[in-house]
Design a protein around this motif. Sequence first.
Motif, PDB file in Angstrom:
ATOM      1  N   GLY A  59       0.807  -1.208   0.000  1.00 28.82           N
ATOM      2  CA  GLY A  59       0.000   0.000   0.000  1.00 28.82           C
ATOM      3  C   GLY A  59       0.843   1.262   0.000  1.00 28.82           C
ATOM      4  N   LYS A  60       0.183   2.394   0.168  1.00 27.84           N
ATOM      5  CA  LYS A  60       0.863   3.689   0.113  1.00 27.84           C
ATOM      6  C   LYS A  60       1.858   3.848   1.235  1.00 27.84           C
ATOM      7  CE  LYS A  60      -0.052   8.678   0.029  1.00 27.84           C
ATOM      8  NZ  LYS A  60      -1.089   9.743   0.048  1.00 27.84           N
ATOM      9  N   TYR A  61       1.524   3.346   2.436  1.00 27.52           N
ATOM     10  CA  TYR A  61       2.373   3.527   3.606  1.00 27.52           C
ATOM     11  C   TYR A  61       2.939   2.193   4.069  1.00 27.52           C
ATOM     12  CZ  TYR A  61       0.176   8.136   3.861  1.00 27.52           C
ATOM     13  OH  TYR A  61      -0.272   9.398   3.581  1.00 27.52           O
ATOM     14  N   LYS A  62       4.203   2.188   4.443  1.00 29.50           N
ATOM     15  CA  LYS A  62       4.851   0.988   4.962  1.00 29.50           C
ATOM     16  C   LYS A  62       4.633   0.836   6.463  1.00 29.50           C
ATOM     17  CE  LYS A  62       8.292   0.694   1.318  1.00 29.50           C
ATOM     18  NZ  LYS A  62       9.722   0.536   0.969  1.00 29.50           N
ATOM     19  N   ALA A  63       4.194   1.901   7.115  1.00 25.51           N
ATOM     20  CA  ALA A  63       3.800   1.848   8.528  1.00 25.51           C
ATOM     21  C   ALA A  63       2.606   2.772   8.684  1.00 25.51           C
ATOM     22  CB  ALA A  63       4.936   2.274   9.444  1.00 25.51           C
ATOM     23  N   GLY A  64       1.732   2.444   9.598  1.00 24.38           N
ATOM     24  CA  GLY A  64       0.565   3.280   9.828  1.00 24.38           C
ATOM     25  C   GLY A  64       0.709   4.078  11.105  1.00 24.38           C
ATOM     26  N   GLN A  65      -0.202   5.011  11.284  1.00 21.48           N
ATOM     27  CA  GLN A  65      -0.295   5.728  12.549  1.00 21.48           C
ATOM     28  C   GLN A  65      -0.948   4.809  13.574  1.00 21.48           C
ATOM     29  OE1 GLN A  65       0.525   9.018  13.849  1.00 21.48           O
ATOM     30  NE2 GLN A  65      -0.005   7.769  15.628  1.00 21.48           N
ATOM     31  N   ALA A  66      -0.252   4.536  14.671  1.00 19.77           N
ATOM     32  CA  ALA A  66      -0.847   3.717  15.725  1.00 19.77           C
ATOM     33  C   ALA A  66      -1.925   4.520  16.436  1.00 19.77           C
ATOM     34  CB  ALA A  66       0.220   3.281  16.730  1.00 19.77           C
ATOM     35  N   PRO A  67      -3.110   3.939  16.631  1.00 13.89           N
ATOM     36  CA  PRO A  67      -4.115   4.631  17.434  1.00 13.89           C
ATOM     37  C   PRO A  67      -3.752   4.530  18.910  1.00 13.89           C
ATOM     38  CG  PRO A  67      -4.941   2.489  16.762  1.00 13.89           C
ATOM     39  CD  PRO A  67      -3.596   2.646  16.114  1.00 13.89           C
ATOM     40  N   GLY A  68      -4.005   5.605  19.652  1.00 16.72           N
ATOM     41  CA  GLY A  68      -3.691   5.554  21.075  1.00 16.72           C
ATOM     42  C   GLY A  68      -3.575   6.928  21.688  1.00 16.72           C
ATOM     43  N   THR A  69      -2.909   6.978  22.844  1.00 10.51           N
ATOM     44  CA  THR A  69      -2.786   8.205  23.634  1.00 10.51           C
ATOM     45  C   THR A  69      -1.509   8.935  23.255  1.00 10.51           C
ATOM     46  OG1 THR A  69      -3.952   7.120  25.452  1.00 10.51           O
ATOM     47  CG2 THR A  69      -2.751   9.145  25.966  1.00 10.51           C
ATOM     48  N   MET A  70      -1.648  10.031  22.555  1.00 10.94           N
ATOM     49  CA  MET A  70      -0.532  10.903  22.194  1.00 10.94           C
ATOM     50  C   MET A  70      -0.705  12.219  22.962  1.00 10.94           C
ATOM     51  SD  MET A  70       0.474   8.575  20.130  1.00 10.94           S
ATOM     52  CE  MET A  70      -0.259   7.252  19.165  1.00 10.94           C
TER      53      MET A  70
END
Length: 699
Positions: free
Chosen positions: A264-275
């Motif tokens: 896909g477009k990204y090799k890593a995604g944004q992890a959902p969670g507490t930022m």
Amino acid sequence: MSESAMRFSLAASMIGFLIVAPIASAQVSPPYSNPGDIRVDDPKGSVILLSDADRNVPAPVGKAHLRYFQGWTLANPSVRYPSDPGTFTPGPTIRAKVGSKVSILFMNTINDKNFSYSFVTENGEANPQYGCDQSSNPAVYPAKDVFPNCFHGSSTANLHFHGTHTNPDGLGDNVLVQVMPDSTTPQTEWIEDFNQVIDKPAIPAKWADMPADYQTKQEKLVKAKGNDLWASDKQQIDLGQWPQYIAGGYVNTFPLPEYTTPTGKYKAGQAPGTMWYHTHKHGSTALHSLHGLAGAFIIEGAYDQFFQTFYKEWNLANSEKVMVFQMINPDLNLLRGGVNFGSLGPGLLLLNGLSNPTITMRPGEVQLWRIVNATPGSVFKGQANLAGPGVLFPDLFCVGSPAPACQTEGFQVVQTAKDGVQFSPTNFKNQPFLTGQIPNQNGAPNGLILAGGNRADFLVKAPSKATCAPVQFTTNGANAFLVNVAGEPVNMNLPSEADWPQMPEYLADLPPPTDYPHQVTFGWDAEPGRPQVGGGRLRSNVGTNLPPRYTIDNRQFEQFGPLVSQCMPLDSLQEWVLVNETTVTHPFHIHINPFQITKIEAPSPSPTDPNAFTYSTYAPTDNFVWNDVVGIPAGVVLANGQFAPGKVTIRHRFVDFTGTYVLHCHILAHEDRGMMQLVRVVPPNRYPTDCQQAIPRHH
């Protein structure tokens, strides 16, 4: 055994129990409340305003003139958080979904005349954009601090989105841009420019893509701040880079990438969670933190959906606690003990702007606690809430479950995430932090320590019966919060290992790199006349009680001019050994990409031989925990002068985004005083040619 009883039995086998203590004083505790929310993925965009006002801070501070954040969506501008800036709170909790686009208009309207400080420059002229803040006695401060590694420029700011995997340049998580205050331009003008940007089909990638009116306005405003500032901007623009100096209004807009497949477009995604988010102006990060310029950033995705599905009876408004810990001190600009600290000492520990608030839980209820350490990270000791801990200590949580003392009150807790990334099912079962598997330093008990910048999520289950009085939770001698268990009982269970979701593909364990580990050394430099042992690694404070100058790889930030210290080709996988050659713990933080911890080595003197040491080591073979901040254990100086450094080995990959960003110590005063490096990721075909091209300077 019933299904519910079996589930409870499985959960009880892996849980820790919270340490609690009797209420220490009769001081009235305010009811706990979450910060107000705004959505920053709203299609019409949102606003974060930075300004200043008289704010009512809990005792013993009272009314103080502080900088503050206020936020709202442009779709509903009449609803703002905080609605009254006179009441002290952290910034609004901002929320967005994985796969959405964040769009924030950041406006800086601070009145610089409201803050008393003086400046020292090479030519002796006073100017808020140049030089170090100085005290009435320059021998005390700035003393040996050298610009730009000193406290300065505290009315200039930007936004850093802590834990985002996104573009570090341009309108993304760009901490090299510096937004200077401007109160002359009407907000409506900034909003018009903002709308033109977010309405474009593509996010502007270069300055020429910004609205023409915005470009003209910025040239005029920046020139008014100083012609050399605009000359620097013009040079960067001509080189195809983003200008560094901005006045008044700035746009932050970037996608939160959603991973689909390996192709896909990204090799890593944004992890959902507490930022979380905070200002990141070098020279002022610590002071801004002590004024409260931070807030939680909840990125929603499959992680949150799990809780909503597992707890069908869950009312998120009551069941989710967004807990932003801060240290507040309005008495200083120079951050130097004995100069401007006044009677407060290091700072007042607050939770969501409240002093020791009371959380209410029903008997048997399970809540999700999202804890953010938004303090400046310094470690102090003192009395009650004036202890001002810059870290949240293991005494907040029980170590070595089960233990009779931990079970007295019956609170049960499992950790579900660290630094915004969920645990694997194995780590959810084994609870490596709460059960003391991960070593700490300086004699601290093993267990969960949250350094400045760290976050951790927990599922907390209340006792099955109401408590006769609120239960006090403390950290490092400071009151943190109370929990009152009352009301109708509810039957809620903790998830088992079998219930817990698998890790997404992009968060799987990283393989060992093929090249040798790269070493990054945190240290402090020897200064003439300073008593020292252990090869300069241990110092005694003398004279004016000045701390040492902090370094990474034996140099301070920009000590010898602009330099990219860490440069990598895109898609590279690397292993770094973080080495601590000082006798204090330094929390390592790098922007844009999280990392996995593969080893922690904490030295301690031998109990039988003062000239020997041992290492406590955590070295899992798999199920590595993701972090974006990790405390590098302090080194140890032995009786014979031999030195044992603390070490942490991390593994990380630099994917999806090229650009320039930073790594630094998250004791923010250390960062402000030089413990920072520039990081750059370049296309493989431009490595290493582009590593040292067009490097922005810091003012």
